[in-house]
Design a protein around this motif. Structure first.
Motif, PDB file in Angstrom:
ATOM      1  N   CYS B  25       0.846  -1.197   0.000  1.00  0.00           N
ATOM      2  CA  CYS B  25       0.000   0.000   0.000  1.00  0.00           C
ATOM      3  C   CYS B  25       0.886   1.255   0.000  1.00  0.00           C
ATOM      4  N   ASN B 129       5.061  -4.248  12.287  1.00  0.00           N
ATOM      5  CA  ASN B 129       4.063  -3.206  12.017  1.00  0.00           C
ATOM      6  C   ASN B 129       2.903  -3.323  12.995  1.00  0.00           C
ATOM      7  N   GLY B 133      -0.674  -7.477   8.790  1.00  0.00           N
ATOM      8  CA  GLY B 133      -1.056  -6.602   7.690  1.00  0.00           C
ATOM      9  C   GLY B 133      -1.786  -7.342   6.585  1.00  0.00           C
ATOM     10  N   PRO B 209      -0.220   1.825   7.531  1.00  0.00           N
ATOM     11  CA  PRO B 209      -1.334   2.765   7.685  1.00  0.00           C
ATOM     12  C   PRO B 209      -2.690   2.073   7.576  1.00  0.00           C
TER      13      PRO B 209
END
Ligand code: TPP
Ligand code: SF4
Ligand code: MG
Lengths: 384, 289
Positions: B25, B129, B133, B209
């Motif tokens: 992304c 992260n 994800g 994000p």
């Protein structure tokens, strides 16, 4: 420290498990990753001593997930690699067995069958992992599984398993059972130069230049194999991939790849399938039995013949691919099949797929060797 | 006249340009960290053909596929045992495992601690992260307390791992933590790891994000990076047990640095076959007895 040579040429009195280990050494296996489990532990124990003596690597991994992943890793780095396990461990290996199928990485898994499900009968015999051997990992694939019925075959079929694995770039299973693995018999190990050896197909050209396609198959549907560190800069993935090895996540790419992975074995079935025949020439009743159960079946044939019943034995040496052509052929002239096995009916279903004749299963969930008597009884029943 | 527009990026040959665009992304922290790794490989002086990269499954697991090197994208959690065998069979190779926090510490946690204990000659790089994800932002073993995830809709109530502490306690000979903002230090740490024999571990904090930033009102990648910049302190001497990450308290620092750099015998399955004193057998038999 100087130990014994890799190929222990001569006559020996060996445990089935030890014969598997010697077969692996003779075949050039130089990496073993495993986790102790009864009744396969003796394979690991012997290799823990023998492998280092011949410069090979023995690693007791933290579990069977790691063991299976490690032998795939060892093989992509160029080693002939093996693990040995039993029921619960075999279940844990299934995901990475599929990885070996998808990445086309040769390796050998010995599964010494005991009673299941779950922890079941840790020290006692079973033959109930036969369908798991065929279908245990998710997705469609082809597999080769050998079924030894003696320590001599433990040796011979382990050697063969490595050759089949390298020839087709597939994982190959040796589906022993506790009785065969824990029996001691004479094993003849030939001289090193007489051990059959089929090498992995390797690329015709070095890594110079562009455009090498690591997953582009030849006419035999098998791509040549490159190893880590050879400069080809290859990508191996468990994802569906194209001839470059790059992920290709589409329906056509998936169908193309999975079909090739299956066909590279299926189209060569006649070269892979092996079986032994005993008293089949005039047989009216055919027993189909494998592993330790085939030993009892042989006795049952003798007993039946003493009673005037023309019985014979077909012993699949490859459970997978199953000798279906032979069964079809026999079905043209015999009366019935009897399928004794230490499970509640697995190979009998396979037999049923290839004949409309009566197929009588002789089943026991496992825990003791199949005696000849119930097999004889079944023969008498179908002989009418 | 000089050409103003370079036809090829200087690091093109390090990447598989024919695989672009990548799947990540916009704003994902994996890409910059991958670039640092590629640079470290070049600067290591070790020929690219001797570098091998192995990953498990996840967004981070896709890293090796974009690098123009021998690369193996294995199964979820199993990169370390796979890579262990590659490193053992070909000790001349420089083997790096590049994978996500869930892959290495949830499903693959057992392999991590055992490879560290054995001191296998591997470099492990973890993109942390704080979530899973690839599968859409689920809670994982590094998700900070209180953080929201799709499977922790009311906030995470599980104590997360302090990864550098875990790695050091289980035996890693080099342990570092940087972020995808500290690329120069990260590359230096990677270089140090490549130079070292034995099990090295680098944690890279990286924005996700989509899976982490937005659900936690941190915002997009820029804002997540800003958060790191504001909270990060570089303190290589910090006690390992103080390195836990807590995003709830504004004054709780995120401590970065190269925390451990030690030597100990590297895993060698043939150690006992070598002449003493290289081997370290217990109760060695006396010669001539
Ligand atoms: C055995 C197995 N279980 C579950 C999954 C689904 N899965 C794919 S990636 C992933 C999590 C990845 O998280 P992480 O390792 O943190 O990588 P990220 O995507 O965050 O980089 C999961 C659970 C899988 N592929 N295999
Ligand atoms: S989901 Fe997160 S980790 Fe995965 S590519 Fe997107 S931003 Fe990166
Ligand atoms: Mg993650």
């Amino acid at each position: 420290m100087k130990g014994e040579p890799a190929v222990l040429t001569g006559q020996h009195f060996l445990l089935g498990d030890h014969a598997c280990a010697e077969g692996a050494l003779a075949a050039g296996c130089r990496f073993f990753g495993g986790y102790p489990i009864t009744p396969s532990t003796e394979v690991a124990e012997l290799l823990a001593r023998r492998l280092p003596e011949v410069g090979g690597l023995f690693v007791q991994m933290e579990d069977e997930l790691a063991s299976m992943a490690a032998i795939v890793g060892a093989s992509v780095a160029g080693a002939r690699a093996m693990t040995a396990t039993s029921g619960p461990g075999f279940s844990l290996m299934m995901e990475n067995l599929g990885l070996a199928v998808m990445m086309e990485v040769p390796c050998v898994v010995i599964n010494v069958q005991r009673g299941g499900p779950s922890t079941g009968l840790p020290t006692l015999v079973g033959q109930a992992d036969v369908m798991q051997a065929r279908w245990g990992s998710h997705g469609d694939y082809a597999i080769v599984a050998y079924s030894p019925a003696s320590p001599q075959e433990c040796f011979d079929l382990t050697v063969k398993a490595f050759n089949t694995a390298d020839r087709f770039r597939i994982p190959v299973l040796v589906m022993a059972d506790e009785v065969v693995a824990h029996m001691m018999e004479r094993v003849t190990i030939p001289p090193a130069e007489a051990i059959p050896r089929v090498e992995r197909k390797r690329p015709a050209h070095g890594p110079e230049g562009n455009g090498f396609l690591p997953f582009k198959p030849d006419d035999d549907l098998i791509p040549p194999m490159v190893h880590a560190g050879e400069g080809y800069r290859v990508h191996f993935t468990g994802l569906t991939h194209d001839e470059r090895g790059y992920p290709a996540l589409t329906a056509p790419a998936h169908d193309r790849l999975v079909r090739r992975l299956v066909d590279k074995v299926r189209l060569r079935e006649s070269e892979i399938v092996e079986y032994e025949e005993y008293c089949l020439e005039d047989a009216r009743v055919v027993i189909i039995a494998y592993g330790s159960t085939a030993r009892s079946a042989r006795r049952a044939v003798g007993l039946a013949r003493e009673q005037g019943i023309a019985a014979g034995l077909l012993r699949p040496i490859t459970l997978w691919p199953f000798p279906e052509e032979r069964v079809k052929k026999l079905a043209e002239r015999v009366r019935a099949f009897v399928v004794p096995e230490l499970n509640l009916g697995q190979i009998s279903r396979e037999v049923e797929r290839f004949t409309s004749l009566p197929v009588l299963g002789v089943n026991h969930a496992g825990g003791a060797m199949m005696p000849p008597e119930p097999i004889l009884e079944a023969i008498r029943e179908v002989a009418g | 006249m000089s050409t103003l527009i370079a036809e090829r990026h200087p690091s093109d040959s390090l990447f598989r340009a024919d695989r672009l665009p990548h799947i990540w992304c916009p704003g994902c922290g994996i890409g910059p960290a991958m670039h640092a790794f590629a640079q470290a490989m070049v600067e290591s002086g070790i020929p690219l053909a001797r570098h091998v990269c192995v990953s498990g499954i996840g967004c981070t697991g896709r890293v090796p596929g974009y690098l123009n090197m021998d690369s193996y994208h294995t199964t979820h959690g199993r990169a370390i045992p796979f890579a262990t065998a590659v490193a053992l069979v070909k000790p001349e190779l420089q083997v790096t495992v590049y994978s996500g926090d869930g892959d290495l510490f949830a499903i693959g946690g057992n392999h991590f601690i055992h490879a560290a204990r054995r001191n296998v000659d591997l470099n492990v790089i973890c993109i942390n992260n704080f979530n899973y994800g690839m599968t859409g932002g689920q809670v994982g073993p590094t998700t900070p307390m209180g953080a929201r995830a799709t499977t922790a809709p009311f906030g995470n109530y599980e104590q997360p791992f302090n990864l550098p502490h875990l790695a050091a306690a289980t035996g890693a000979v080099f342990v570092a933590r940087w972020t995808s903002l500290h690329l120069r230090q990260l590359k230096q740490a990677m270089l140090r790891a490549m130079k070292k024999r034995g099990f090295t571990f680098i944690e890279v904090l990286a924005p996700c994000p989509v899976g982490f930033g937005r659900p936690n009102d941190i915002g997009d990648a820029m804002e997540e990076m800003t958060l790191y910049r504001e909270r990060c302190v570089v303190d290589p001497g910090a006690p390992l047990e103080s390195l836990g990450i807590d995003l709830r308290e504004k004054d709780h620092p995120i401590t970065l640095g190269n925390f451990v750099d030690i030597e100990r015998p590297v895993f060698d399955p043939l150690a006992m076959m070598r002449p003493a004193p290289e081997n370290n057998a217990v109760g060695k038999r006396q010669e001539g007895q």
